[in-house]
Scaffold this motif. Structure first.
Motif, PDB file in Angstrom:
ATOM      1  N   VAL A 246       0.828  -1.211   0.000  1.00 46.94           N
ATOM      2  CA  VAL A 246       0.000   0.000   0.000  1.00 46.94           C
ATOM      3  C   VAL A 246       0.862   1.261   0.000  1.00 46.94           C
ATOM      4  O   VAL A 246       0.485   2.276  -0.572  1.00 46.94           O
ATOM      5  CB  VAL A 246      -0.981  -0.026   1.201  1.00 46.94           C
ATOM      6  CG1 VAL A 246      -1.777   1.268   1.287  1.00 46.94           C
ATOM      7  CG2 VAL A 246      -1.930  -1.214   1.097  1.00 46.94           C
ATOM      8  N   GLY A 247       2.039   1.176   0.641  1.00 51.82           N
ATOM      9  CA  GLY A 247       2.912   2.345   0.667  1.00 51.82           C
ATOM     10  C   GLY A 247       2.632   3.270   1.835  1.00 51.82           C
ATOM     11  O   GLY A 247       3.013   4.434   1.823  1.00 51.82           O
ATOM     12  N   CYS A 248       1.948   2.758   2.846  1.00 55.00           N
ATOM     13  CA  CYS A 248       1.760   3.538   4.070  1.00 55.00           C
ATOM     14  C   CYS A 248       2.903   3.177   5.024  1.00 55.00           C
ATOM     15  O   CYS A 248       3.717   2.311   4.719  1.00 55.00           O
ATOM     16  CB  CYS A 248       0.411   3.224   4.707  1.00 55.00           C
ATOM     17  SG  CYS A 248       0.202   1.462   5.057  1.00 55.00           S
ATOM     18  N   LYS A 249       2.958   3.835   6.185  1.00 53.16           N
ATOM     19  CA  LYS A 249       4.096   3.594   7.085  1.00 53.16           C
ATOM     20  C   LYS A 249       3.840   2.436   8.055  1.00 53.16           C
ATOM     21  O   LYS A 249       4.763   1.712   8.414  1.00 53.16           O
ATOM     22  CB  LYS A 249       4.401   4.861   7.875  1.00 53.16           C
ATOM     23  CG  LYS A 249       4.999   5.983   7.033  1.00 53.16           C
ATOM     24  CD  LYS A 249       5.948   6.835   7.875  1.00 53.16           C
ATOM     25  CE  LYS A 249       6.578   7.950   7.067  1.00 53.16           C
ATOM     26  NZ  LYS A 249       5.865   9.234   7.233  1.00 53.16           N
ATOM     27  N   TYR A 250       2.590   2.292   8.530  1.00 56.75           N
ATOM     28  CA  TYR A 250       2.309   1.273   9.546  1.00 56.75           C
ATOM     29  C   TYR A 250       1.044   0.485   9.209  1.00 56.75           C
ATOM     30  O   TYR A 250       0.102   1.041   8.657  1.00 56.75           O
ATOM     31  CB  TYR A 250       2.127   1.920  10.933  1.00 56.75           C
ATOM     32  CG  TYR A 250       3.291   2.779  11.337  1.00 56.75           C
ATOM     33  CD1 TYR A 250       4.427   2.217  11.921  1.00 56.75           C
ATOM     34  CD2 TYR A 250       3.270   4.149  11.097  1.00 56.75           C
ATOM     35  CE1 TYR A 250       5.521   3.013  12.264  1.00 56.75           C
ATOM     36  CE2 TYR A 250       4.352   4.955  11.441  1.00 56.75           C
ATOM     37  CZ  TYR A 250       5.472   4.378  12.020  1.00 56.75           C
ATOM     38  OH  TYR A 250       6.541   5.168  12.348  1.00 56.75           O
ATOM     39  N   ALA A 251       1.066  -0.796   9.564  1.00 60.80           N
ATOM     40  CA  ALA A 251      -0.118  -1.642   9.411  1.00 60.80           C
ATOM     41  C   ALA A 251      -0.277  -2.448  10.689  1.00 60.80           C
ATOM     42  O   ALA A 251       0.711  -2.931  11.245  1.00 60.80           O
ATOM     43  CB  ALA A 251       0.060  -2.576   8.219  1.00 60.80           C
ATOM     44  N   VAL A 252      -1.509  -2.554  11.167  1.00 59.57           N
ATOM     45  CA  VAL A 252      -1.788  -3.363  12.353  1.00 59.57           C
ATOM     46  C   VAL A 252      -2.801  -4.433  11.959  1.00 59.57           C
ATOM     47  O   VAL A 252      -3.921  -4.124  11.545  1.00 59.57           O
ATOM     48  CB  VAL A 252      -2.360  -2.498  13.507  1.00 59.57           C
ATOM     49  CG1 VAL A 252      -2.534  -3.361  14.754  1.00 59.57           C
ATOM     50  CG2 VAL A 252      -1.460  -1.302  13.792  1.00 59.57           C
ATOM     51  N   ALA A 253      -2.373  -5.697  12.084  1.00 62.40           N
ATOM     52  CA  ALA A 253      -3.232  -6.816  11.676  1.00 62.40           C
ATOM     53  C   ALA A 253      -4.283  -7.081  12.743  1.00 62.40           C
ATOM     54  O   ALA A 253      -3.958  -7.222  13.923  1.00 62.40           O
ATOM     55  CB  ALA A 253      -2.383  -8.063  11.447  1.00 62.40           C
TER      56      ALA A 253
END
Ligand SMILES: *Cc1c(COP(=O)(O)O)cnc(C)c1O
Length: 427
Positions: free
Chosen positions: A57-64
């Motif tokens: 996606v190119g975002c900085k953070y992802a939380v599953a």
């Protein structure tokens, strides 16, 4: 009504609307979780899928998280606390505040607003993208200038008019929750969806473009927000020797087993999109000479083609009446309606679906506001018919549109027969 010639014979195995398409690696990562005994909400698979989402996606953070809905819920809570401050325990972060929401969408877009005590106000749909109409949104701010939050979805994998919606949001000092549950991999002006909201959510539900059987993610560029969501999703434990709690907690974290499935699916996202695009194009070409159009693709968008949909021309609609739970129609030469086409598709053992029934038509939300680009949604009149005899856009697309079988595994032959069956409806 249908001749039992070869085309009309039911498929031996059902052609689904959109079912999970597995590749093998999913099982490998699940077994890895089992054999290393990381059978919990911690583990390599979770770290990996978060890394993959950030990379894609190119975002900085992802939380599953456990679902897209869980992600939307925590997004509403973040937005509410930022806008209105922390509230007393048991009182939602949006308590009593109006929130502008997409109208033609799955109810999971909207319900989380209510979990946090907010009042969804529905914004009509536009024909260009089948998503939130910026003109109706602008109108809504004229009527309710105090609103500070917008929840917008990208339906069927096609991005909405994000730039216009962002400009309106900025003008009124409002935040955006972007529901990209259906649109993972789609781009708007070259940029992946899931980047445009102040808070962004995706889903790995069983019928989405890639799946974990269930699951979702919260996406953001803010480390603070990512940390909060991670903490809230694991019962809000403080960093202490015992179970110490200063905030309300949730059990929303993704399982490491589920994450194994998502991890195995991620490398196939582009392949799935390509397959879905070919399905869309075959329907478009095969239905070309009928009085129907496919769901629109706005300029500067590359959808993920999650579901192929069609909409019947106004003057090619036979009479169709829909009650709360059932539908009736009168067959007519040269005309058809979604009910007839869905019955025909189902008669050969394939699965279609009506368009998402707009939220302003749902009994649960009958008391909530609804704004069209003319401003005259609910409130002026409780009928859906406007003074000039037209109906709002959401109802119109719901009445004339439908989702076609769009499974990755559909064969060219099966799709050809589905097209044939649709053709027959117009004879
Ligand atoms: C699937 C979906 C959701 C919810 O995701 P889950 O993972 O099923 O909770 C939210 N919004 C839209 C538009 C969806 O299609």
């Amino acid at each position: 009504m249908f001749n039992k010639d070869d085309n009309m014979k039911p498929f031996d195995s059902k052609v689904w609307l959109s079912s999970p398409t597995m590749h093998g690696e999913e099982l490998k990562y699940m077994i890895e979780a089992f054999e290393t005994n990381w059978m919990s909400t911690v583990g390599v698979n979770i770290n990996e899928v978060e890394r993959m989402a950030v990379e894609k996606v190119g975002c900085k953070y992802a939380v599953a998280l456990s679902s897209g809905t869980a992600s939307l819920h925590l997004a509403m809570k973040l937005a509410g606390e930022r806008l209105y401050g922390q509230t007393d325990l048991g009182k939602g972060a949006l308590a009593g505040h109006r929130v502008f929401c997409s109208d033609m969408t799955f109810d999971a877009t909207v319900n989380p607003v209510v979990y946090e005590g907010g009042i969804p106000m529905f914004i009509d749909t536009e024909y260009d993208s089948w998503n939130m109409d910026p003109a109706a949104l602008e109108k809504a701010f004229e009527i309710y200038p105090e609103v500070k939050l917008i929840v917008t979805a990208h339906l069927y994998g096609t991005p909405g008019k994000i730039d216009e919606i962002r400009a309106i949001a900025d003008k009124h000092g409002a935040l955006i929750v972007e529901d990209a549950a259906e649109s993972l991999g789609a781009t708007y002006k070259g940029k992946q969806t899931g980047n445009f909201g102040d808070y962004c959510c995706i889903s790995f539900n069983g019928n989405k473009i890639i799946t974990g059987s269930s699951g979702g993610m919260f996406l953001t560029d803010s480390k603070d927000d990512a940390d909060k969501v991670r903490k809230w999703s694991t019962q809000s434990r403080e960093d202490a020797f015992w179970y110490q709690h200063e905030e309300l907690g949730y059990n929303y974290r993704m399982s490491n087993v589920i994450a194994g499935v998502v991890r195995g699916q991620f490398p196939y996202l582009e392949e799935h999109i390509q397959q879905k695009k070919e399905i869309y194009e075959r329907y478009r070409d095969g239905l070309k000479d009928l009085p129907v159009s496919m769901n629109p693709i706005p300029e500067e968008c590359e959808p993920n083609y999650w579901l192929s949909c069609l909409i019947i021309d106004k003057d090619a609609m036979c009479q169709q009446v829909r009650g709360e739970k059932e539908a009736l129609y009168i067959p007519e030469h040269g005309k058809s309606c979604p009910t007839e086409i869905l019955e025909a598709i189902s008669s050969i053992n394939a699965e279609g679906r009506p368009i998402w029934k707009p939220m302003h038509m749902q009994p649960i939300y009958r008391m909530n506001g609804f704004v069209t680009r003319e401003g005259n949604g609910r409130g002026r009149s409780n009928a859906y018919i406007k003074e000039n005899g037209t109906v709002d856009v959401g109802i119109d697309i719901f009445e004339r549109g439908l989702c076609l079988p769009s499974d990755n595994k559909i064969t060219v032959e099966e799709q050809g027969r589905i097209i044939e069956v649709i053709r027959k409806c117009f004879e």
